[in-house]
Motif scaffolding. Structure first.
Motif, PDB file in Angstrom:
ATOM      1  N   TRP A  96       1.930  -5.388   7.286  1.00  0.00           N
ATOM      2  CA  TRP A  96       2.693  -6.307   6.452  1.00  0.00           C
ATOM      3  C   TRP A  96       1.816  -7.198   5.585  1.00  0.00           C
ATOM      4  O   TRP A  96       2.287  -8.178   5.020  1.00  0.00           O
ATOM      5  CB  TRP A  96       3.596  -7.158   7.344  1.00  0.00           C
ATOM      6  CG  TRP A  96       4.615  -6.325   8.040  1.00  0.00           C
ATOM      7  CD1 TRP A  96       5.871  -6.015   7.598  1.00  0.00           C
ATOM      8  CD2 TRP A  96       4.472  -5.657   9.298  1.00  0.00           C
ATOM      9  NE1 TRP A  96       6.507  -5.189   8.487  1.00  0.00           N
ATOM     10  CE2 TRP A  96       5.666  -4.950   9.556  1.00  0.00           C
ATOM     11  CE3 TRP A  96       3.437  -5.578  10.229  1.00  0.00           C
ATOM     12  CZ2 TRP A  96       5.858  -4.194  10.703  1.00  0.00           C
ATOM     13  CZ3 TRP A  96       3.621  -4.824  11.374  1.00  0.00           C
ATOM     14  CH2 TRP A  96       4.827  -4.139  11.604  1.00  0.00           C
ATOM     15  N   TYR A 113      13.110  -5.704   4.587  1.00  0.00           N
ATOM     16  CA  TYR A 113      12.197  -6.306   5.539  1.00  0.00           C
ATOM     17  C   TYR A 113      12.201  -7.823   5.450  1.00  0.00           C
ATOM     18  O   TYR A 113      12.506  -8.397   4.402  1.00  0.00           O
ATOM     19  CB  TYR A 113      10.776  -5.782   5.324  1.00  0.00           C
ATOM     20  CG  TYR A 113      10.671  -4.282   5.405  1.00  0.00           C
ATOM     21  CD1 TYR A 113      10.823  -3.619   6.622  1.00  0.00           C
ATOM     22  CD2 TYR A 113      10.449  -3.528   4.261  1.00  0.00           C
ATOM     23  CE1 TYR A 113      10.735  -2.234   6.689  1.00  0.00           C
ATOM     24  CE2 TYR A 113      10.358  -2.144   4.323  1.00  0.00           C
ATOM     25  CZ  TYR A 113      10.511  -1.501   5.531  1.00  0.00           C
ATOM     26  OH  TYR A 113      10.431  -0.138   5.596  1.00  0.00           O
ATOM     27  N   TYR A 130       7.440 -11.924   4.134  1.00  0.00           N
ATOM     28  CA  TYR A 130       6.126 -12.152   4.693  1.00  0.00           C
ATOM     29  C   TYR A 130       5.102 -12.365   3.596  1.00  0.00           C
ATOM     30  O   TYR A 130       3.944 -12.607   3.872  1.00  0.00           O
ATOM     31  CB  TYR A 130       5.698 -10.990   5.602  1.00  0.00           C
ATOM     32  CG  TYR A 130       5.703  -9.633   4.956  1.00  0.00           C
ATOM     33  CD1 TYR A 130       4.576  -9.178   4.284  1.00  0.00           C
ATOM     34  CD2 TYR A 130       6.821  -8.797   5.010  1.00  0.00           C
ATOM     35  CE1 TYR A 130       4.562  -7.933   3.690  1.00  0.00           C
ATOM     36  CE2 TYR A 130       6.825  -7.556   4.408  1.00  0.00           C
ATOM     37  CZ  TYR A 130       5.699  -7.132   3.756  1.00  0.00           C
ATOM     38  OH  TYR A 130       5.697  -5.879   3.145  1.00  0.00           O
TER      39      TYR A 130
END
Length: 241
Positions: free
Chosen positions: A25, A238, A241
């Motif tokens: 990530w 997702y 991040y």
């Protein structure tokens, strides 16, 4: 900190080309921040990475450190289970590091950071935290900073994104006398071992609306309301991040 040179840029581009093929990530901007902090260290430095997974960030850090004659300690227990992968993930980590040509600069410590810390005595020059994202583990991982010299970088992934990580930072950094907040690349926050100024604390508090936004997006994704998340600029399945 010295300005990146064309050689530094080339080293990063080569490292990122490989790292970007490794599942994980870490974004390009975050990788550049890690790389630039690592390449600015003096020759012979030692950096600690807490949480290596398959080696995405490891490749970037080790590429910068190896060029300076420095080393990276990669610490990850490779826990068994669906989320972490255990021995299989460790095998992938070792393969990715070898394929990137940085294995000689990486010292793997397959241990929990919270177990390794009490007996640790080696000096460190940079700390990167991307381990377990609960309040208690992050709080303990920040204690590794006692091994760093003044001015050293402490980088924390999923800051102002994860609830546990952010609460730990608010408790242990916002009112700290030894750590100051500098900036972030996405959810990768850069702190520095130095007495904080009032402006540093204000800058950290100013990130809280972004944290609330990210927590709200996570709730929407859990409720399968991705179209609503798009309204606040998050067009991804997702977590932010």
């Amino acid at each position: 900190m010295s300005q990146p040179t064309p050689a530094d840029d080339a080293t990063f581009e080569r490292a990122w080309t490989i790292a970007d093929t490794v599942p994980g990530w870490l974004t390009r901007d975050q990788a550049r921040l890690l790389h630039d902090e690592a390449q600015a260290l003096d020759p012979g430095a030692v950096a600690l990475e807490i949480g290596s997974h398959q080696g995405r960030s490891t490749v970037v850090l080790a590429a910068a450190l190896g060029r300076r004659g420095s080393r990276l300690v990669a610490m990850d227990p490779f826990v068994e289970g669906r989320l972490f992968g255990g021995a299989t993930t460790r095998q992938k980590f070792e393969r990715h590091v070898a394929q990137a040509g940085v294995a000689e600069y990486v010292e793997l410590v397959p241990e929990y950071s919270t177990r390794a810390r009490p007996g640790w005595s080696r000096p460190l020059d940079l700390l990167y935290i991307d381990g377990k994202h609960d309040y208690w583990t992050l709080s303990d991982d920040l204690r590794w900073a006692v091994h760093l010299p003044p001015g050293a970088a402490v980088l924390v992934h999923d800051a102002f994104s994860s609830i546990g990580v952010t609460l730990g930072l608010l408790r242990h950094v916002l009112f700290s006398r030894t750590l100051s907040y500098e900036r972030r690349a996405g959810s990768l926050a850069l702190f520095r071992v130095r007495p904080p100024r009032r402006a540093d604390r204000v800058r950290m508090v100013a990130e809280l609306p972004w944290w609330v936004r990210n927590v709200g997006i996570k709730v929407l994704l859990r409720l399968r309301l991705r179209p609503v998340a798009r309204l606040v600029g998050h067009d991804s399945p997702y977590d932010p991040y």
